[in-house]
Each structure stands twice: as structure tokens, then as C-alpha cells.
Design a protein around this motif. Structure first.
Motif, PDB file in Angstrom:
ATOM      1  N   ASN A  39      57.933  31.037  29.630  1.00 16.88           N
ATOM      2  CA  ASN A  39      57.075  30.359  28.785  1.00 16.88           C
ATOM      3  C   ASN A  39      55.779  30.082  29.579  1.00 16.88           C
ATOM      4  N   TRP A  40      55.820  29.659  30.980  1.00 18.15           N
ATOM      5  CA  TRP A  40      54.965  29.274  31.772  1.00 18.15           C
ATOM      6  C   TRP A  40      54.191  30.737  32.177  1.00 18.15           C
ATOM      7  N   SER A  41      54.998  31.660  32.347  1.00 11.76           N
ATOM      8  CA  SER A  41      54.382  33.105  32.771  1.00 11.76           C
ATOM      9  C   SER A  41      55.268  34.237  32.437  1.00 11.76           C
ATOM     10  N   PRO A  42      55.050  35.075  31.470  1.00 14.11           N
ATOM     11  CA  PRO A  42      55.901  36.250  31.376  1.00 14.11           C
ATOM     12  C   PRO A  42      56.364  36.827  32.492  1.00 14.11           C
ATOM     13  N   LEU A  43      55.608  37.119  33.435  1.00 14.20           N
ATOM     14  CA  LEU A  43      55.933  37.840  34.563  1.00 14.20           C
ATOM     15  C   LEU A  43      57.034  37.519  35.533  1.00 14.20           C
TER      16      LEU A  43
END
Length: 455
Positions: free
Chosen positions: A387-391
Motif C-alpha cells: 500500500n505504501w509502495s507497490p514495488l
């Protein structure tokens, strides 16, 4: 609070004055009673703090860790019994006293609401641990392992002390509830602020440990006696995660330091999982797996959301019980074969079939099989990171895959395959060992039914 602290302190005269025949049974039963009483801390409360005094208080972050630390004391005493059976009585008493001495410090560290008390107790846990490793370790390298532990911890905690003193001079208080209400003046975006944040986090990152600052941990684990390994894996590593949780709550949210720490933590989870795949030493393998799991905890605490904090807490409790159980199993193998090398201790399933069951359960929880609490924790952390960063899914997904790989590798190498020729006579597993494994796995299985107690 005192109804746990006073009986814990009274364990010391119990260990020193018990008659030789009932030394182990007295200390184990006494500490088990304390552990059962401490479970009342897990009762959910709508208040932010329970039992709040001027120096200590219990909230949702500290109560699961407090219950875990009380639960593990009888297990450490139980696990060390065979290891010390040929020692003189004075050494046995001293060993039990050293284990018991850590307990009040850990309880105070987890419940302190004042930063100075937290710092003192956080550092005080180092002394008994150091004595355990250097006095009762197995190999001659135990002294270098103790020096590694001492240097890493002391060098990283000096900036923490300076920051705490500076914080007091700026705000006039070090009480955590007050610090949350009044944001300190140093929390403006400037380079000294980043430096202070780094100093605050560094001591906990070493304790957790963060990848790159983790080199003391495998050495300390390999050289420590079984109680020392359990203490390190289950409790002292959690002090690091707990400290990060407490200090990140005091910081402003767009924290520039979260990016390097998050990257290092996730990359570390990946790297240490890979290292586990080519370990030859069983205790070293379990130690590196702890670094991998704590990497996920650090990553979760750095993004500071409710979901990630909840996942980090569940993972810390689950990992504490799982890794402690794995160390106990490794120790039971070592006591029989006198070797920790995987190639020399393979194929034990036909000889010790019931221990294989415990190995299977411990490995399944370690690789986060549904519906264990480890699985709930990893899924919660992975979701909040995604949710914070898809990577981040690339790193967390690969780390999870590698965790399953090395866990299966550990199980297959120790339990399957041909029995080595040098193993001709092996001692049967004992009731004490099965009781020890049951007391580890029972809370893990029961928490599946009510995980909100530790979330």
C-alpha cells in the motif's frame, strides 16, 4: 506491575537457597506461576494505559512483549537442565541466577514510560547476556562473540544517550505520554533533526538487528548456551523492534531516513534468506533466519501505519516463540550428536520420530504456513508495504519464497536422508524436552484462535 516484579525478584533467593535436589523444580515451578499470572496483562483495555505509574505503564504495544518475556523464563530454565547436569552446584545456582537477573530489566524496559529508565534497563540487559555467552558458551570463540556484542551495542547506544539528554534539555520532560502530546522542538525538518533521528534509531537498529549491523548476532547465537540463544532470539531482538516503535511515534511522519532504513531492511531480508540456503551450521542458519524476519519488522515499523504496527507486533511475538523452539530443537540434536554441522546430524527421523513432529510444527510456523500467526503477520506487513509502495512486493515476495526454501531445506537435511555411520548409539527423547516443545507451540496454536490479543 509489582505483583509480577516482586515474585520475579524473589526467584533469586529461591535459586540460591533451594536444596540441591529440588533446585530445578522449585525455580521452574515458581517462574511458571509468574508466567501464568502475567497472562492477565493480555486482557484488552479501552484505556491507553493499564497500571500507569510515574515510571511504568502497560499499553497495547508493551503487553504482548511483557507476557512473552515472562513466559520464556521457565522455558529457558527447563531447556538448560541437561546442559548443566555435570556442573557443580555453585555453577548451577549462578547460571539460574544470571538468567533470572535479566528478567526484571526486560520487564522494566518493556513497561517504562520514561526514556531514561528505558535507556538504563535497555543497556542493563547486556551484562547478564554477556556473562551467559562468555562463561557458559560452547567454543573458545565465545570471548570474541562477547566482545562483538559489547562493542556493537555500546558504540550504537552512546548517540542514543546524548539524544535523550538533548531531548530533555529542549522539552523539559522525557515522559513518553507527554512527549506524544507536545512535539519536541527538534522535530523541524533540518539536518540536525535527521542526525538526532539517526542517533535515536541506531541503537535499536543494531539490537533488532538491521542488515549491515547484524554481524554480532550469528556469532553470539552460535557461541551462546541454549538459554542465551533463547534469550537473544526471543527477547533481546524484540527490544530493538519495540524501541523503534516507541521512537518512531515521536517523529514527524515524512521522515527522510525511512527510505535508506526500509531499503536496507528489505534487502537484508532477501540477502540473509539467501545466506541461510548455504549454511552448514544449524544454529547459524536459525540465527540468520532471525535477521531475515526482523528485517520485515523494521520495514513495517518505519512506515508507521496502524496495519504495519499490528503486523510487526504479531510477527515479533510469533517469531519469538518459533525461533526459541527451533533453538531448543537444535540444542536437543546437539546434545545427542555433539555436532551442529548439518551433514553430520542428518536422517534423525527413524531414531527420534516424535522429535520430527516438533521439527515439522516449528518449521511450518517459521515458513508462515496458513493459518499460523506468522502468516497473519507477514500478510499484514506485505499488504501495508504494498500500500505504501507497490514495488516492495518484489522484495517481500522473493524473501517469503526464500524463507520457505531454507526452512524446507533445514527440515529435510536434519530429518531425512541416510543416517551417518558415526551415529551408533543415541539417547531417547525425554519428557522434559517434549514439555518444553509443547509450551512453545501451544501459545502459537492458541493465538490462531484469538490473534487480537497480540495485534
Amino acid at each position: 506491575m509489582l505483583k509480577i516484579m516482586l515474585p520475579t525478584i524473589m526467584l533469586l533467593p529461591t535459586a540460591l537457597l533451594s536444596p540441591p535436589k529440588s533446585l530445578w523444580s522449585n525455580t521452574t515451578m515458581h517462574s511458571l506461576l509468574i508466567a501464568l499470572v502475567s497472562l492477565q496483562w493480555l486482557t484488552p483495555s479501552y484505556l491507553p494505559h493499564k497500571n500507569l505509574t510515574t515510571w511504568a505503564g502497560i499499553d497495547q504495544i508493551s503487553s504482548p512483549l511483557l507476557a512473552l518475556s515472562c513466559w520464556l523464563l521457565p522455558l529457558m530454565i527447563l531447556a538448560s537442565q541437561n546442559h548443566l547436569q555435570h556442573e557443580p552446584l555453585s555453577r548451577k545456582r549462578l547460571f539460574i541466577t544470571t538468567i533470572i537477573t535479566v528478567q526484571p530489566f526486560i520487564i522494566l524496559a518493556f513497561s517504562a514510560t520514561e526514556l531514561t529508565l528505558f535507556y538504563i534497563t535497555f543497556e542493563a540487559t547486556l551484562i547478564p547476556t554477556l556473562i551467559l555467552i562468555t562463561r557458559w558458551g560452547n567454543q573458545p570463540e565465545r570471548l570474541s562473540a562477547g566482545i562483538y556484542l559489547l562493542l556493537y551495542t555500546l558504540i550504537s547506544s552512546l548517540p542514543l544517550l546524548i539524544t535523550i539528554l538533548y531531548l530533555h534539555s529542549q522539552t523539559g520532560t522525557l515522559l513518553l505520554p507527554l512527549l506524544k502530546l507536545t512535539p519536541p522542538p527538534m522535530l523541524t525538518n533540518s539536518w540536525p533533526t535527521s542526525l538526532m533521528t539517526l542517533a535515536l534509531l541506531l541503537a535499536f537498529m543494531v539490537k533488532a538487528p538491521l542488515y549491515g549491523l547484524h554481524l554480532w548476532l550469528p556469532k553470539a547465537h552460535v557461541e551462546a548456551p541454549i538459554a542465551g540463544s533463547m534469550l537473544l532470539a526471543a527477547l533481546l531482538l524484540k527490544l530493538g523492534g519495540y524501541g523503534i516503535m516507541r521512537t518512531t511515534l515521536l517523529m514527524t511522519h515524512p521522515n527522510p531516513l525511512q527510505y535508506p532504513f526500509l531499503t536496507l531492511a528489505l534487502w537484508g531480508a532477501l540477502m540473509t534468506s539467501s545466506v541461510c540456503l548455504r549454511q552448514t551450521d544449524l544454529k547459524s542458519l536459525i540465527a540468520y533466519s532471525s535477521v531475515s524476519h526482523m528485517g520485515l519488522v523494521i520495514a513495517a515499523t518505519m512506515i508507521q501505519t496502524h496495519w504495519s504496527f499490528s503486523g510487526a507486533m504479531i510477527l515479533m511475538i510469533s517469531h519469538g516463540l518459533t525461533s526459541s523452539m527451533l533453538f531448543c530443537l537444535a540444542n536437543s540434536n546437539y546434545e545427542r550428536t555433539h555436532s551442529r554441522i548439518l551433514l553430520l546430524t542428518r536422517g534423525l527421523q527413524p531414531i527420534l520420530p516424535l522429535m520430527t513432529t516438533w521439527w515439522l510444527l516449528a518449521n511450518l510456523t517459521n515458513m508462515a504456513l496458513p493459518p499460523t500467526t506468522n502468516f497473519m503477520a507477514e500478510m499484514t506487513i506485505m499488504t501495508s508495504l504494498f500500500n505504501w509502495s507497490p514495488l516492495t512486493i518484489i522484495l517481500t515476495g522473493t524473501a517469503t519464497f526464500l524463507t520457505a526454501s531454507y526452512t524446507l531445506f533445514m527440515f529435510l537435511v536434519t530429518q531425512r536422508g541416510p543416517l551417518p555411520n558415526h551415529i551408533t548409539l543415541i539417547q531417547n527423547s525425554t519428557t522434559r524436552e517434549h514439555t518444553l516443545m509443547t509450551l512453545h507451540i501451544a501459545p502459537l496454536l492458541l493465538l490462531i484462535l484469538k490473534p487480537e490479543l497480540i495485534a
